[in-house]
Design an enzyme around this catalytic site. Structure first.
Site, short mmCIF file in Angstrom:
data_model
loop_
_atom_site.label_atom_id
_atom_site.label_comp_id
_atom_site.label_asym_id
_atom_site.label_seq_id
_atom_site.Cartn_x
_atom_site.Cartn_y
_atom_site.Cartn_z
N LEU A 153 0.97 -1.31 0.14
CA LEU A 153 0.14 -0.03 -0.05
C LEU A 153 0.99 1.14 -0.20
O LEU A 153 1.67 1.33 0.91
CB LEU A 153 -0.88 0.04 1.20
CG LEU A 153 -1.98 -1.46 1.59
CD1 LEU A 153 -2.68 -0.88 2.72
CD2 LEU A 153 -2.79 -1.45 0.27
N ARG A 154 0.61 2.11 -1.04
CA ARG A 154 1.35 3.32 -0.97
C ARG A 154 0.29 4.45 -0.08
O ARG A 154 -0.94 4.65 -0.05
CB ARG A 154 1.28 4.03 -2.32
CG ARG A 154 2.26 3.30 -3.54
CD ARG A 154 2.00 3.84 -4.50
NE ARG A 154 0.51 3.59 -5.13
CZ ARG A 154 0.02 4.28 -6.19
NH1 ARG A 154 0.78 5.41 -6.73
NH2 ARG A 154 -1.17 4.10 -6.39
N CYS A 263 8.15 2.81 5.33
CA CYS A 263 8.30 1.44 4.77
C CYS A 263 9.86 1.38 4.38
O CYS A 263 10.75 0.55 4.89
CB CYS A 263 7.50 1.09 3.69
SG CYS A 263 5.78 0.70 4.22
#
Length: 433
Positions: A153-154, A263
């Protein structure tokens, strides 16, 4: 199907809401009672475009619930997702798995019948084996399959990424678990989304390898940007020229102040530590980490050069503090290195970010303003660190009048040099003349 989501952070809340929107019954569980009460009251603890509406609609439809008590949700669940944090461990950079291990132990005591336990958190290779061992030790009679299902997921586009992903990766060789995972993701079959079934360890490594490759791609174009400045080339045209090659692609080729976020920094570091522990060092990734850390710190020097190398006593206006637009995430944001470096050179910093409220607890000595124009007022130089949309259409004539001197350092290349020159700005960007 019935889903229990352990953890209501970024991954857990987005995933839980999206699974509920697929038609499953989802209970999101967190030990933070305040967060759960806020969610029950309709509040959203993170900023993600569209998430508030998605949560509200599924709560209203009776498919999404929030609780501090995992017992009933886990007992009834077909799948229990572990979506807790795995921050870098202090001192050595390894992923801190204490929350993952604690979740596994808690889940084990609550299982009833065959259950798929799914690791959604980003974890090093072999973590699934550890989770399985913890469950079996706690509940030797547990009928369980431990599965890896990493998220991709961005932040800022997470709902779209969950519902229309490039792929779904599932690490398991258990046929019953495969059937459960296929059913959970069945709505994606309508979009012909590739669902890749692999071994559990392969799935765990895919996540780290993907993030490390993207981080390396960003770092590559940033080094090319420096070369462009040295030889008089344009990094944006270089990026387009190489990005049109189908083997390379144009994404993640935007030169800037370095990567940050929840991340890339921790995942590249964790992969480096895992590889070294396995006796197979990943030297390209080690260099990527080193170069990116140095780049963020070097951006203050670019600002200093724009004002003849002297920031002492000058007022620097900073636009954008979060690591990227459309998020409130400040984790490893370039601004956290750039702002203190500016202050260390004697600059007074005033700043604005639409959602970076957490910056006020992370940056000291900064005068936080209400909008971009307040930031520009009295500034000797204006610096764009995060490319929020509202910074792309500033009233530049007004900005110029408000500033002491019309000096703009654009670390995201959102303006054209020729346009800025025509407006009378002394303009500095990344990788361009």
């Amino acid at each position: 199907m019935h889903v229990a989501m352990i953890g209501t952070g970024y991954v857990g809340l987005v995933s839980g809401a999206c699974f509920a929107d697929f038609g499953h019954t989802v209970t999101c569980i967190d030990k933070d009672a305040g967060k759960i009460e806020r969610l029950k009251a309709g509040g959203i603890p993170i900023y993600e475009p569209g998430l508030d509406l998605l949560v509200a609609s599924n709560v209203k439809a009776g498919r999404l619930f929030f609780s501090t008590d995992a017992a009933e949700a886990v007992k009834d669940a077909d799948a229990v997702f572990i979506a807790v944090g795995t921050p870098s461990r202090r001192g050595d950079g390894h992923a801190d798995l204490s929350y993952v291990h604690a979740a596994a132990e808690e889940i084990a005591g609550l299982l009833d019948g065959f259950t798929v336990v799914v690791t959604k958190s980003t974890v090093p290779v072999g973590t699934g084996d550890e989770i399985e061992a913890i469950i079996k030790e706690t509940r030797p009679d547990a009928d369980v399959a431990v599965v890896s299902n990493p998220e991709f997921l961005r932040e800022g586009a997470a709902i779209e990424d969950f519902k229309r992903p490039d792929r779904v990766v599932v690490g398991t060789q258990d046929e019953r678990a495969k059937a459960v995972m296929r059913e959970l993701y069945r709505p994606l079959y309508l979009n012909e989304t590739p669902i890749l079934f692999t071994s559990r360890r392969t799935s765990e490594l895919i996540k780290y390898a993907a993030n490390a490759f993207l981080a390396m791609k960003i770092t590559f174009i940033n080094e090319v940007a420096d070369l462009c400045e040295a030889v008089g080339a344009d990094v944006q045209q270089v990026a387009r020229g190489i990005g049109l090659d189908g083997r390379i692609g144009g994404k993640f080729l935007n030169a800037g102040p370095g990567y940050g976020g929840s991340c890339f920094p921790k995942d590249t570091l964790a992969l480096v530590r895992t590889a070294r522990a396995a006796g197979s060092p990943v030297e390209l990734i080690e260099t990527t980490v080193k170069v990116n850390d140095a780049r963020k710190k070097a951006m203050a020097a670019k600002v200093s050069r724009a004002v003849a190398g002297d920031l002492a006593g000058k007022t620097v206006g900073v636009l954008g503090l979060t690591f990227k637009p459309n998020t409130d995430d400040m984790r490893d944001a370039p601004a956290l290195d750039i702002v203190p470096a500016l202050q260390a050179q004697g600059a007074k910093v005033q700043a604005f970010d639409p959602e970076g409220h957490e910056a006020q607890t992370m940056l000291t000595g900064v005068d936080f303003k209400a909008n971009p124009y307040d930031v520009a007022e009295g500034a000797d130089v204006l610096v764009i660190i995060t490319e929020w949309d509202q910074f792309r259409a500033l009233d530049l004539d007004r900005i110029k009048l408000l500033m002491n001197k019309p000096v703009l350092v654009d670390l995201r290349n959102i303006y054209k040099p020729e346009d800025m020159q025509a407006r009378g700005f002394l303009y500095t960007s990344v990788g361009r003349a």
